[in-house]
Write an enzyme that holds these catalytic residues in place. Structure first.
Site, PDB file in Angstrom:
ATOM      1  CG  ASN A  59      -6.361   3.033   6.686  1.00 22.33           C
ATOM      2  OD1 ASN A  59      -5.898   3.096   7.824  1.00 22.33           O
ATOM      3  ND2 ASN A  59      -6.666   1.879   6.117  1.00 22.33           N
ATOM      4  NE  ARG A 101      -1.997   4.609  -3.093  1.00 25.06           N
ATOM      5  CZ  ARG A 101      -0.983   4.743  -2.221  1.00 25.06           C
ATOM      6  NH1 ARG A 101      -0.817   3.843  -1.243  1.00 25.06           N
ATOM      7  NH2 ARG A 101      -0.147   5.758  -2.318  1.00 25.06           N
ATOM      8  CG  HIS A 125      -5.393  -3.927  -1.644  1.00 24.07           C
ATOM      9  ND1 HIS A 125      -4.712  -2.755  -1.419  1.00 24.07           N
ATOM     10  CD2 HIS A 125      -4.735  -4.527  -2.675  1.00 24.07           C
ATOM     11  CE1 HIS A 125      -3.688  -2.655  -2.248  1.00 24.07           C
ATOM     12  NE2 HIS A 125      -3.683  -3.723  -3.026  1.00 24.07           N
ATOM     13  CE  LYS A 152     -10.576  -1.741   3.296  1.00 23.96           C
ATOM     14  NZ  LYS A 152      -9.953  -2.446   2.159  1.00 23.96           N
ATOM     15  CG  HIS A 175     -11.641  -0.295  -1.469  1.00 24.69           C
ATOM     16  ND1 HIS A 175     -10.669   0.449  -0.839  1.00 24.69           N
ATOM     17  CD2 HIS A 175     -12.378   0.581  -2.189  1.00 24.69           C
ATOM     18  CE1 HIS A 175     -10.823   1.736  -1.153  1.00 24.69           C
ATOM     19  NE2 HIS A 175     -11.856   1.846  -1.967  1.00 24.69           N
ATOM     20  CE1 TYR A 214      -7.766   4.344   2.292  1.00 23.60           C
ATOM     21  CE2 TYR A 214      -8.561   2.397   3.445  1.00 23.60           C
ATOM     22  CZ  TYR A 214      -7.571   3.040   2.730  1.00 23.60           C
ATOM     23  OH  TYR A 214      -6.377   2.403   2.441  1.00 23.60           O
ATOM     24  CG  ASP A 268      -2.995  -6.530   3.348  1.00 20.93           C
ATOM     25  OD1 ASP A 268      -1.979  -6.014   2.848  1.00 20.93           O
ATOM     26  OD2 ASP A 268      -4.147  -6.107   3.175  1.00 20.93           O
ATOM     27  CE  LYS A 308      -0.680  -5.010  -1.196  1.00 16.23           C
ATOM     28  NZ  LYS A 308      -1.323  -4.593   0.068  1.00 16.23           N
ATOM     29  CG  ASP A 309      -1.627  -3.495  -5.437  1.00 18.89           C
ATOM     30  OD1 ASP A 309      -1.947  -2.299  -5.294  1.00 18.89           O
ATOM     31  OD2 ASP A 309      -1.806  -4.361  -4.552  1.00 18.89           O
TER      32      ASP A 309
HETATM   33  C1  LIG Z   1      -3.252  -0.717   4.657  1.00 15.16           C
HETATM   34  C2  LIG Z   1      -2.205  -0.333   5.658  1.00 15.16           C
HETATM   35  C3  LIG Z   1      -0.877  -0.229   5.311  1.00 15.16           C
HETATM   36  N1  LIG Z   1       0.058   0.131   6.253  1.00 15.16           N
HETATM   37  C4  LIG Z   1       1.454   0.258   5.819  1.00 15.16           C
HETATM   38  C5  LIG Z   1       2.027  -1.000   5.211  1.00 15.16           C
HETATM   39  C6  LIG Z   1       3.023  -0.477   4.203  1.00 15.16           C
HETATM   40  O1  LIG Z   1       4.256  -0.211   4.850  1.00 15.16           O
HETATM   41  C7  LIG Z   1       2.430   0.859   3.752  1.00 15.16           C
HETATM   42  C8  LIG Z   1       1.703   0.782   2.416  1.00 15.16           C
HETATM   43  O2  LIG Z   1       0.788  -0.289   2.483  1.00 15.16           O
HETATM   44  P1  LIG Z   1       0.036  -0.767   1.166  1.00 15.16           P
HETATM   45  O3  LIG Z   1       1.008  -0.787   0.024  1.00 15.16           O
HETATM   46  O4  LIG Z   1      -0.719  -2.022   1.499  1.00 15.16           O
HETATM   47  O5  LIG Z   1      -0.969   0.446   0.953  1.00 15.16           O
HETATM   48  P2  LIG Z   1      -2.142   0.488  -0.155  1.00 15.16           P
HETATM   49  O6  LIG Z   1      -1.665  -0.115  -1.429  1.00 15.16           O
HETATM   50  O7  LIG Z   1      -2.649   1.879  -0.163  1.00 15.16           O
HETATM   51  O8  LIG Z   1      -3.244  -0.490   0.448  1.00 15.16           O
HETATM   52  C9  LIG Z   1      -4.543  -0.058   0.759  1.00 15.16           C
HETATM   53  O9  LIG Z   1      -5.191   0.147  -0.463  1.00 15.16           O
HETATM   54  C10 LIG Z   1      -6.529  -0.259  -0.627  1.00 15.16           C
HETATM   55  C11 LIG Z   1      -7.226   0.737  -1.519  1.00 15.16           C
HETATM   56  C12 LIG Z   1      -7.300  -0.549   0.590  1.00 15.16           C
HETATM   57  O10 LIG Z   1      -8.526  -0.501   0.609  1.00 15.16           O
HETATM   58  C13 LIG Z   1      -6.592  -1.016   1.792  1.00 15.16           C
HETATM   59  O11 LIG Z   1      -6.873  -0.176   2.905  1.00 15.16           O
HETATM   60  C14 LIG Z   1      -5.132  -1.111   1.650  1.00 15.16           C
HETATM   61  O12 LIG Z   1      -4.848  -2.396   1.143  1.00 15.16           O
HETATM   62  O13 LIG Z   1       1.497   1.230   4.797  1.00 15.16           O
HETATM   63  C15 LIG Z   1      -0.269   0.406   7.559  1.00 15.16           C
HETATM   64  O14 LIG Z   1       0.583   0.721   8.388  1.00 15.16           O
HETATM   65  N2  LIG Z   1      -1.591   0.301   7.928  1.00 15.16           N
HETATM   66  C16 LIG Z   1      -2.581  -0.057   7.031  1.00 15.16           C
HETATM   67  O15 LIG Z   1      -3.776  -0.119   7.429  1.00 15.16           O
END
Ligand SMILES: Cc1cn([C@H]2C[C@H](O)[C@@H](COP(=O)(O)OP(=O)(O)O[C@H]3O[C@H](C)C(=O)[C@H](O)[C@H]3O)O2)c(=O)[nH]c1=O
Length: 192
Positions: free
Chosen positions: A48, A59, A62, A72, A119, A132, A143, A166-167
């Site tokens: 990622n 962020r 999660h 991770k 995390h 990561y 999730d 979301k957060d």
């Molecule tokens: C996590 C993930 C997200 N996505 C898509 C889904 C959404 O359209 C977009 C943003 O997702 P999200 O808002 O969940 O991204 P983060 O807030 O950076 O979430 C991550 O942040 C913390 C720090 C973590 O450790 C996790 O890997 C993960 O939860 O990427 C994907 O396509 N694949 C993925 O593996």
């Protein structure tokens, strides 16, 4: 490669060697056999990469629940961030406890966040990139999120962090029903 235990058993600080010369440096940022020498045998299947434009972007916290729980291996590709793991394994001697480490492009440090740990990170410079490795694929159905300010973490943030919707709406840790149970020390705990 230097591997150091953190205050939270199971979470490791990993520092790959950096070979500097007049051009800059070279580093093996991930080596399966070198990690295996420290008892770390994790089959990573997905990388990622995210960019956070503003300082104070947070962020987390999660996780992915089984059957797609993720370990991770986290590093900072550009900028600087504070990376945090929280033990969410029911019955763990360190349940609910957290550890944080500053990861940056400059220090090249990495954090190993095992399955069963929340995390999250907060950025400490603009345009910070995190990269990561994950031990399972993305599964929106698995999730989950816990409020960043419900685990007693000192994020070192002045004012409100930049959060996703979301957060901002995540449940408090006190209301959280963890899907993880403590199953004893990780193989690498005896080695670190
Ligand atoms: C996590 C993930 C997200 N996505 C898509 C889904 C959404 O359209 C977009 C943003 O997702 P999200 O808002 O969940 O991204 P983060 O807030 O950076 O979430 C991550 O942040 C913390 C720090 C973590 O450790 C996790 O890997 C993960 O939860 O990427 C994907 O396509 N694949 C993925 O593996």
């Amino acid at each position: 490669m230097k591997v150091t235990a953190t205050a939270l058993p199971g979470v490791l600080l990993i520092e790959p060697a950096r070979h500097g010369d007049a051009r800059g440096f070279f580093s093996e940022s991930w080596s399966r056999p070198k990690l295996a020498q420290h008892g770390i045998e994790i089959d990573f299947v997905q990388d990622n990469h995210s960019l956070s434009r503003s300082v104070g972007t947070l962020r987390g916290l999660h996780f992915q629940a089984p059957p797609h729980a993720q370990a991770k291996l986290v590093r900072c590709g550009r900028g600087r961030l504070y990376d945090v793991a929280v033990d969410m394994r029911r019955g763990s001697p360190t349940y609910g406890q957290w550890v944080g480490e500053e990861l940056s492009f400059e220090n090249g440090k990495q954090l190993l966040v095992p399955v069963g740990f929340l995390h999250g990170f907060v950025t400490r410079e603009p345009d910070t990139e995190i990269v990561y490795k994950c031990s399972d694929v993305y599964s929106p159905a698995c999730d989950g999120a816990v409020r960043w300010d419900s685990c007693g973490i000192d994020w070192g943030v002045e004012g409100d962090p930049v959060l996703s919707e979301k957060d901002a709406a995540a449940q408090a840790f006190s209301d959280f029903e963890t899907p993880f149970t403590y199953e004893g020390p990780f193989p690498w705990e005896a080695r670190a």
